[in-house]
Design a protein around this motif. Structure first.
Motif, PDB file in Angstrom:
ATOM      1  N   VAL A 197       0.802   4.005  -2.859  1.00  0.00           N
ATOM      2  CA  VAL A 197       0.514   5.580  -2.759  1.00  0.00           C
ATOM      3  C   VAL A 197       1.675   6.355  -2.799  1.00  0.00           C
ATOM      4  O   VAL A 197       1.763   7.667  -3.354  1.00  0.00           O
ATOM      5  N   SER A 198       2.954   5.854  -2.602  1.00  0.00           N
ATOM      6  CA  SER A 198       4.318   6.770  -2.872  1.00  0.00           C
ATOM      7  C   SER A 198       4.345   7.063  -4.191  1.00  0.00           C
ATOM      8  O   SER A 198       4.712   8.122  -4.695  1.00  0.00           O
ATOM      9  N   GLN A 237       1.530  11.832   1.279  1.00  0.00           N
ATOM     10  CA  GLN A 237       0.730  11.243   1.964  1.00  0.00           C
ATOM     11  C   GLN A 237       1.184   9.962   2.668  1.00  0.00           C
ATOM     12  O   GLN A 237       0.715   9.078   3.455  1.00  0.00           O
ATOM     13  N   THR A 238       2.298   9.646   1.917  1.00  0.00           N
ATOM     14  CA  THR A 238       3.073   8.299   2.490  1.00  0.00           C
ATOM     15  C   THR A 238       3.170   8.134   4.040  1.00  0.00           C
ATOM     16  O   THR A 238       3.122   7.036   4.620  1.00  0.00           O
ATOM     17  N   THR A 240       9.724   2.324   5.019  1.00  0.00           N
ATOM     18  CA  THR A 240       8.940   3.611   4.564  1.00  0.00           C
ATOM     19  C   THR A 240      10.138   4.861   4.638  1.00  0.00           C
ATOM     20  O   THR A 240       9.926   5.571   3.594  1.00  0.00           O
ATOM     21  N   THR A 280       0.895  -1.201   0.065  1.00  0.00           N
ATOM     22  CA  THR A 280       0.176  -0.072  -0.040  1.00  0.00           C
ATOM     23  C   THR A 280       0.929   1.319   0.034  1.00  0.00           C
ATOM     24  O   THR A 280       0.496   2.208  -0.779  1.00  0.00           O
ATOM     25  N   LEU A 281       2.010   1.416   0.912  1.00  0.00           N
ATOM     26  CA  LEU A 281       2.748   2.422   0.930  1.00  0.00           C
ATOM     27  C   LEU A 281       3.439   2.701  -0.515  1.00  0.00           C
ATOM     28  O   LEU A 281       3.776   4.006  -0.779  1.00  0.00           O
ATOM     29  N   PHE A 336       1.397   5.422   6.808  1.00  0.00           N
ATOM     30  CA  PHE A 336       2.305   4.476   7.429  1.00  0.00           C
ATOM     31  C   PHE A 336       1.850   4.694   8.794  1.00  0.00           C
ATOM     32  O   PHE A 336       1.598   3.637   9.585  1.00  0.00           O
ATOM     33  N   ILE A 384       3.401  11.281  -2.648  1.00  0.00           N
ATOM     34  CA  ILE A 384       4.618  11.165  -1.666  1.00  0.00           C
ATOM     35  C   ILE A 384       4.160  11.836  -0.398  1.00  0.00           C
ATOM     36  O   ILE A 384       4.739  11.347   0.461  1.00  0.00           O
ATOM     37  N   LEU A 412      11.404   4.823   1.069  1.00  0.00           N
ATOM     38  CA  LEU A 412      10.392   5.532   0.288  1.00  0.00           C
ATOM     39  C   LEU A 412      10.505   7.085   0.274  1.00  0.00           C
ATOM     40  O   LEU A 412      10.570   7.717  -0.491  1.00  0.00           O
ATOM     41  N   LEU A 413      10.387   7.354   1.545  1.00  0.00           N
ATOM     42  CA  LEU A 413      10.401   8.956   1.777  1.00  0.00           C
ATOM     43  C   LEU A 413      11.605   9.733   1.340  1.00  0.00           C
ATOM     44  O   LEU A 413      11.574  10.774   1.074  1.00  0.00           O
TER      45      LEU A 413
END
Length: 131
Positions: free
Chosen positions: A64-65, A71-72, A123, A60-61, A76, A69, A126-127
């Motif tokens: 969404v990313s 809202q990631t 996470t 899901t992350l 989480f 990005i 990703l960020l």
């Protein structure tokens, strides 16, 4: 995107199998031998629960990313709270036991923390990825 989800699932599966093997070895080759037979949930059930929950969260992350990005991080946090609530529901029988189940409680807590750390690591990656 499917390739990156598959890569995450494979890496998570490898870590899960290694952690499960170490956990079983802990209960076979130490003075705690045989204590896991009295657990409410077997080790593989706990690892399967957290594995599938983590796969869902990470997939899901990742989706969404790709789209938004910003809202990631919020997602989480929301999914982690959802996982904590589901874990609490799963742990209620363990917490309700009147006999001393310290090993079972610690085991559940450490498995939860292991998967939480894995999710937090991915996470953060990703960020921090450059857009």
């Amino acid at each position: 995107m499917v390739k990156s989800i598959t890569g995450i699932v494979v890496k998570l599966a490898i870590v899960t199998v290694i952690a499960l093997a170490i956990n079983y070895a802990l209960y076979i080759f130490t003075p705690l031998q045989g204590i896991e037979t009295a657990f409410t949930y077997s080790l593989w059930v706990l690892y399967a629960f957290f594995f599938f929950f983590s796969v869902g969260i990470l997939a899901t992350l990742l989706v969404v990313s790709q789209k938004n990005i910003t809202q990631t991080g919020y997602l989480f946090l929301f999914l982690t709270v959802l996982k904590m609530a589901a874990s609490y529901v799963l742990a209620r029988p363990i917490l309700a036991k009147t006999v001393d189940v310290k090993a079972e409680k610690l085991n559940f807590f450490f498995i939860f923390l292991l998967f939480l750390a894995i999710e937090a690591y991915y996470t953060a990656r990703l960020l921090n990825k450059k857009q």
